[in-house]
Enzyme design. Structure first.
Site, short mmCIF file in Angstrom:
data_model
loop_
_atom_site.label_atom_id
_atom_site.label_comp_id
_atom_site.label_asym_id
_atom_site.label_seq_id
_atom_site.Cartn_x
_atom_site.Cartn_y
_atom_site.Cartn_z
N GLY A 207 26.29 -15.86 16.91
CA GLY A 207 25.47 -16.13 17.86
C GLY A 207 26.07 -16.80 19.20
N VAL A 208 27.39 -16.67 19.23
CA VAL A 208 28.10 -17.43 20.36
C VAL A 208 28.03 -16.26 21.59
CG1 VAL A 208 29.60 -18.86 19.03
CG2 VAL A 208 30.40 -16.62 19.71
N LYS B 122 32.20 -0.89 17.32
CA LYS B 122 31.79 -1.66 16.46
C LYS B 122 31.79 -1.35 14.96
CE LYS B 122 28.81 -5.43 15.64
NZ LYS B 122 29.18 -6.57 15.86
N GLU C 114 34.45 -4.74 18.82
CA GLU C 114 33.94 -6.04 18.51
C GLU C 114 33.90 -6.26 17.08
OE1 GLU C 114 29.55 -8.66 18.64
OE2 GLU C 114 29.61 -6.36 19.59
N GLY D 47 30.81 -11.61 13.51
CA GLY D 47 30.73 -12.90 13.42
C GLY D 47 32.15 -13.45 13.52
#
Length: 231
Positions: free
Chosen positions: A13-14, A38, A113, A116
Site C-alpha cells: 500500500g505504499v 509483475k 515489481e 509487498g
C-alpha cells in the site's frame, strides 16, 4: 545484460505500482524501449484495468501479452504463497525463473515489481528478496513519507543488504505539502543520515493519473540522472 530496476516497498500500500508506472510512462515518453514484469499478483484479475499488471503494461506500452507480464495470478488478496496454496496451486522457483527468461530479452530496459515488501513469501521456500536476487536488477525502495517510515525503511534496506541486493535508492511516495506534518518534512534527510543510500525523489499525492501527468511528475520529482547513472 538486462538493465532496469526492481521495485519493492517498505510495506503493502505504499504505492510502488504507482511509482513504477510513472517511471514507465516517463521512459516511454523519452523513447526508451521499456518492458515490465509483475511475477505474481493476488487479489485482482490481471486483465482488470486497475490491476498492477494492466497499469504497468498501459503506461510502458509493453507489447508482451499480459499473461507474460504477470505469469502467476491468484484471486484472494493474500501473500502470493498463501493465495496459491489456498487455490491448490504451487509456483516453484524454477517456474518463476522460466517465466522471467521468457520475457527478459524482449526489451532493452525492464521495470519489475515485487509483491509487498522483500520478506513476503512467494513460494514454499522463497521470498520476494530471492526473486529480486534472481532477476538481478538494482532495487528502488518505495516508502511512505510520514511517521514510522524510518523504522520500516531502514529494516528494508538492512534486509536487502543481508541478501546481497544492490539498492539504487529510496523514493518517498504520497507526500502531502498541505499537511503541515513535521515527520514527513524531515524523514527524507534523516533517512539519508542513517543509511548509505540516496533519496531519489519525493512524490506528492496527485489526482492526475494520465501517462502525460505521470511522466511530468517523474521529470519534476525524481532525480532521473542519478537513476540512469546507477544502472
Amino acid at each position: 545484460m538486462t538493465r532496469g530496476f526492481f521495485f519493492t516497498g517498505t510495506d503493502t500500500g505504499v504505492g510502488k505500482t504507482f511509482v513504477a508506472a510513472a517511471l514507465a510512462a516517463y521512459l516511454k515518453q523519452q523513447g526508451q524501449d521499456v518492458g515490465v514484469f509483475k511475477p505474481m499478483m493476488s487479489g485482482i484479475q490481471r486483465e482488470h484495468p486497475h490491476s498492477d499488471a494492466f497499469l504497468l503494461k498501459t503506461m510502458s506500452g509493453d507489447t508482451n501479452p499480459v499473461e507474460q507480464i504477470n505469469p502467476f495470478q491468484f484471486d484472494e488478496p493474500l501473500a502470493p504463497y498463501l493465495a496459491a496454496k489456498r487455490a491448490q496451486r504451487e509456483v516453484s522457483f524454477v517456474q518463476l525463473i522460466e517465466a522471467w527468461h521468457q520475457v527478459r530479452d524482449s526489451h532493452a530496459f525492464f521495470l519489475v515489481e515485487g509483491a509487498g515488501g522483500l520478506a513476503v513469501p512467494m513460494g514454499p521456500n522463497y521470498l520476494v528478496a530471492d526473486v529480486a536476487k534472481l532477476i538481478d536488477l538494482p532495487l528502488i525502495v518505495v516508502a511512505r513519507p510520514n511517521l514510522g517510515t524510518i523504522n520500516h525503511t531502514l529494516l528494508t534496506l538492512h534486509f536487502a543488504q543481508s541478501k546481497g541486493l544492490a539498492v539504487a535508492g529510496v523514493i518517498f511516495n504520497g507526500y502531502d505539502p498541505e499537511a503541515g506534518d513535521l515527520a514527513q518534512d524531515t524523514n527524507p534527510s534523516l533517512l539519508e543520515e542513517w543509511s548509505d543510500v540516496p533519496v531519489l525523489g519525493i512524490i506528492p499525492r496527485t489526482e492526475h493519473h494520465s501517462a502525460q501527468a505521470l511522466a511530468a511528475l517523474v521529470a519534476e520529482c525524481i532525480d532521473v540522472e542519478e537513476l540512469y547513472a546507477y544502472c
